[in-house]
Design an enzyme around this catalytic site. Structure first.
Site, mmCIF file in Angstrom:
data_model
loop_
_atom_site.group_PDB
_atom_site.id
_atom_site.type_symbol
_atom_site.label_atom_id
_atom_site.label_comp_id
_atom_site.label_asym_id
_atom_site.label_seq_id
_atom_site.Cartn_x
_atom_site.Cartn_y
_atom_site.Cartn_z
ATOM 1 N N PRO A 269 47.753 39.963 33.063
ATOM 2 C CA PRO A 269 46.855 40.977 32.500
ATOM 3 C C PRO A 269 45.526 40.365 32.070
ATOM 4 O O PRO A 269 45.505 39.259 31.522
ATOM 5 C CB PRO A 269 47.626 41.479 31.273
ATOM 6 C CG PRO A 269 48.455 40.297 30.850
ATOM 7 C CD PRO A 269 48.797 39.545 32.114
ATOM 8 N N GLY A 270 44.444 41.059 32.333
ATOM 9 C CA GLY A 270 43.129 40.616 31.882
ATOM 10 C C GLY A 270 42.539 41.670 30.960
ATOM 11 O O GLY A 270 42.669 41.598 29.735
ATOM 12 N N ARG A 271 41.934 42.664 31.585
ATOM 13 C CA ARG A 271 41.233 43.723 30.853
ATOM 14 C C ARG A 271 42.024 44.270 29.661
ATOM 15 O O ARG A 271 41.483 44.438 28.576
ATOM 16 C CB ARG A 271 40.961 44.880 31.839
ATOM 17 C CG ARG A 271 40.118 46.008 31.273
ATOM 18 C CD ARG A 271 40.089 47.214 32.239
ATOM 19 N NE ARG A 271 39.916 46.828 33.615
ATOM 20 C CZ ARG A 271 38.743 46.744 34.250
ATOM 21 N NH1 ARG A 271 37.635 47.058 33.613
ATOM 22 N NH2 ARG A 271 38.693 46.384 35.511
ATOM 23 N N CYS A 337 13.694 45.385 35.268
ATOM 24 C CA CYS A 337 12.929 46.165 36.226
ATOM 25 C C CYS A 337 13.798 46.608 37.408
ATOM 26 O O CYS A 337 13.640 46.112 38.521
ATOM 27 C CB CYS A 337 11.761 45.301 36.689
ATOM 28 S SG CYS A 337 10.530 46.233 37.537
ATOM 29 N N TYR A 365 35.067 41.835 31.239
ATOM 30 C CA TYR A 365 34.126 41.998 32.348
ATOM 31 C C TYR A 365 32.730 42.371 31.859
ATOM 32 O O TYR A 365 32.007 43.132 32.494
ATOM 33 C CB TYR A 365 34.662 43.022 33.368
ATOM 34 C CG TYR A 365 36.016 42.615 33.906
ATOM 35 C CD1 TYR A 365 36.139 41.504 34.731
ATOM 36 C CD2 TYR A 365 37.173 43.306 33.555
ATOM 37 C CE1 TYR A 365 37.379 41.091 35.192
ATOM 38 C CE2 TYR A 365 38.423 42.896 34.015
ATOM 39 C CZ TYR A 365 38.511 41.793 34.840
ATOM 40 O OH TYR A 365 39.734 41.372 35.295
HETATM 41 C C1 LIG Z 1 41.255 40.103 38.168
HETATM 42 C C2 LIG Z 1 42.671 39.701 38.388
HETATM 43 C C3 LIG Z 1 43.654 39.974 37.435
HETATM 44 C C4 LIG Z 1 43.372 40.731 36.170
HETATM 45 O O1 LIG Z 1 43.052 42.058 36.396
HETATM 46 P P1 LIG Z 1 42.896 43.053 35.150
HETATM 47 O O2 LIG Z 1 42.600 44.343 35.763
HETATM 48 O O3 LIG Z 1 41.785 42.534 34.325
HETATM 49 O O4 LIG Z 1 44.200 43.026 34.428
HETATM 50 C C5 LIG Z 1 44.924 39.518 37.665
HETATM 51 N N1 LIG Z 1 45.242 38.850 38.795
HETATM 52 C C6 LIG Z 1 44.325 38.580 39.750
HETATM 53 C C7 LIG Z 1 44.739 37.847 40.961
HETATM 54 C C8 LIG Z 1 43.020 39.000 39.578
HETATM 55 O O5 LIG Z 1 42.117 38.750 40.538
#
Ligand SMILES: *Cc1c(COP(=O)(O)O)cnc(C)c1O
Length: 411
Positions: A269-271, A337, A365
């Site tokens: 998980p990222g976002r 611009c 992001y």
């Molecule tokens: C970007 C990415 C993630 C994370 O995605 P989220 O939508 O931010 O959770 C996980 N795995 C891979 C391979 C990614 O490229």
């Protein structure tokens, strides 16, 4: 907050702006920890490893918060690997993703002792095998398979469709695993998928995961037993009116999928872990009411938050000190611009020049996709920890921007 004034964990945003200037990203340690712990706790009982996808926000302070909670990392480049190592993260708890890993990056990750390479093509597998053999080692590998499932999200952040550049075509995966088994530089440890980002439905995950597990079973029948199944990241958040998948529902799906299986879960998980833990704080420079549209020109721009320009993304916008009065409909735009330099369209707000505005869900992001376009120094990053704001990245200066450059010698 007091009298409707906005703050982070009890600290007024106006105070942060007065002290650290604008534009400024403000993160909450508490919110980061709560998000991580909620996800982790929901998966109790399922052997799992959370690998925070650091491209969402790779500030060292954020990585450190997650590493201390036991998180591993989903690393997407040699630079990200260096960042993970810089906070003392254990590389064995991390995976290395990406379609274009260079030989140098593969070597760097192998030397560091990365937990798993998520390999995205036959060509990459060959290269990794050669790199590993050259140093008489075996590289731990998952193949990232492309389950050909539509995650029903923005096309730029869909990654699991057949036409996508990502992953190995589902129908080619079995043959490539057989090939990998015969390579002396490769040790097969898992399987991986990542179907997209900002996904707000469970069904695409379940559909893709079922395909991946079917492949696991086919591999097991050939004597290729996997240690882990990596379901990727992509869990969406609420920017406007989306309904995110609650962690308990995601966990229930995972429990069902992993019931009675030997493989361990890995997720990326990222976002979802960082987006809502951050705001971008900006100040109104000028109000420019016009014949057709009214512009609030703010000191943050597309270089600080590119998602609106890139994906037509919607971020919540709120005045830090709400004013009484009749709202007008404003477009929030930056000084760059480009007509694509907007942060929000059509927001009904009572604004005056000098007002502070908080742009929400800017923990993911935002800074990580920022640039120096228009020779704009990058904003500072601040993390609030128990009511105290710490600068976790200082504001860049103009001199920082050209520090690596030099004109031709005079002849
Ligand atoms: C970007 C990415 C993630 C994370 O995605 P989220 O939508 O931010 O959770 C996980 N795995 C891979 C391979 C990614 O490229």
């Amino acid at each position: 907050m007091r009298g409707g004034e906005l703050g982070v964990d009890g600290l007024p945003l106006a105070e942060i702006a007065a002290r650290h200037g604008t534009p400024c990203y403000v993160y909450s340690r508490r919110a980061l920890e709560e998000a991580y712990r909620a996800l982790d706790a929901s998966l109790a009982g399922v052997p799992h490893l959370v690998c925070y996808a650091m491209k969402a926000n790779a500030n060292l302070a954020i990585l450190d918060v997650f590493a201390r909670l036991g998180s591993g990392f989903d690393i997407g480049s040699g630079g990200e690997l260096a960042r993970a190592l810089a906070v003392g993260a254990d590389p064995r708890r991390s995976v290395f993703s990406g379609v274009g890993k260079s030989a140098a990056e593969l070597r760097q990750a192998l030397d560091a002792g990365i937990g798993c390479f998520n390999v995205e093509s036959a060509a990459e597998l060959e290269r990794l095998d050669a790199v590993a053999r050259a140093s008489a080692r075996r590289a731990p590998v998952s193949l990232r398979v492309n389950p050909d499932v539509d995650p029903r999200t923005h096309p730029y952040i869909s990654t699991g469709l057949k036409e996508s550049k990502f992953g190995i075509a589902f129908d080619d995966a079995l043959a490539l695993y057989r090939r990998a088994r015969s390579m002396t530089g490769i040790e097969i440890v898992g399987i991986d998928m990542h179907i997209g980002s900002q996904i707000t439905e469970l069904a695409p995950y379940a559909e893709a995961a079922r395909k991946v597990f079917a492949l696991c079973d086919a591999l097991a029948a050939e004597g290729i037993a996997l240690d882990h199944v990596d379901l990727g990241g992509g869990l969406g958040i609420r920017y406007r009116d989306e309904t995110p998948v609650p962690f308990p529902e995601y966990a229930a799906m995972v429990r069902e999928l992993f019931a009675g299986r030997r493989e361990r879960l890995v997720l990326e998980p990222g976002r979802r872990l960082v987006a809502e833990a951050g705001v971008l704080l900006t100040r109104v420079e000028y109000l420019k009411p016009g014949p057709v549209r009214h512009y609030a020109i703010v000191d943050a721009a597309m270089n600080d938050l590119v998602r609106p320009a890139l994906y037509d993304a919607w971020h919540p916008v709120a005045p830090v000190r709400p004013r009484p009065g009749t709202p007008m409909r404003w477009d929030l735009v930056g000084p760059v611009c480009e007509s694509a330099d907007f942060l929000a369209h059509d927001r009904d707000l009572v604004l005056e020049a000098g007002d502070l505005i908080a742009i929400g869900a800017a923990g993911a992001y935002a800074m990580s996709m920022s640039s120096n376009y228009n020779a704009r120094p990058r904003a500072c990053e601040v993390m609030v920890d128990r009511g105290v704001a710490h600068v976790v990245r200082r504001r860049e200066t103009a001199a920082d921007l050209y520090a690596l450059e030099s004109p031709l010698p005079r002849s």
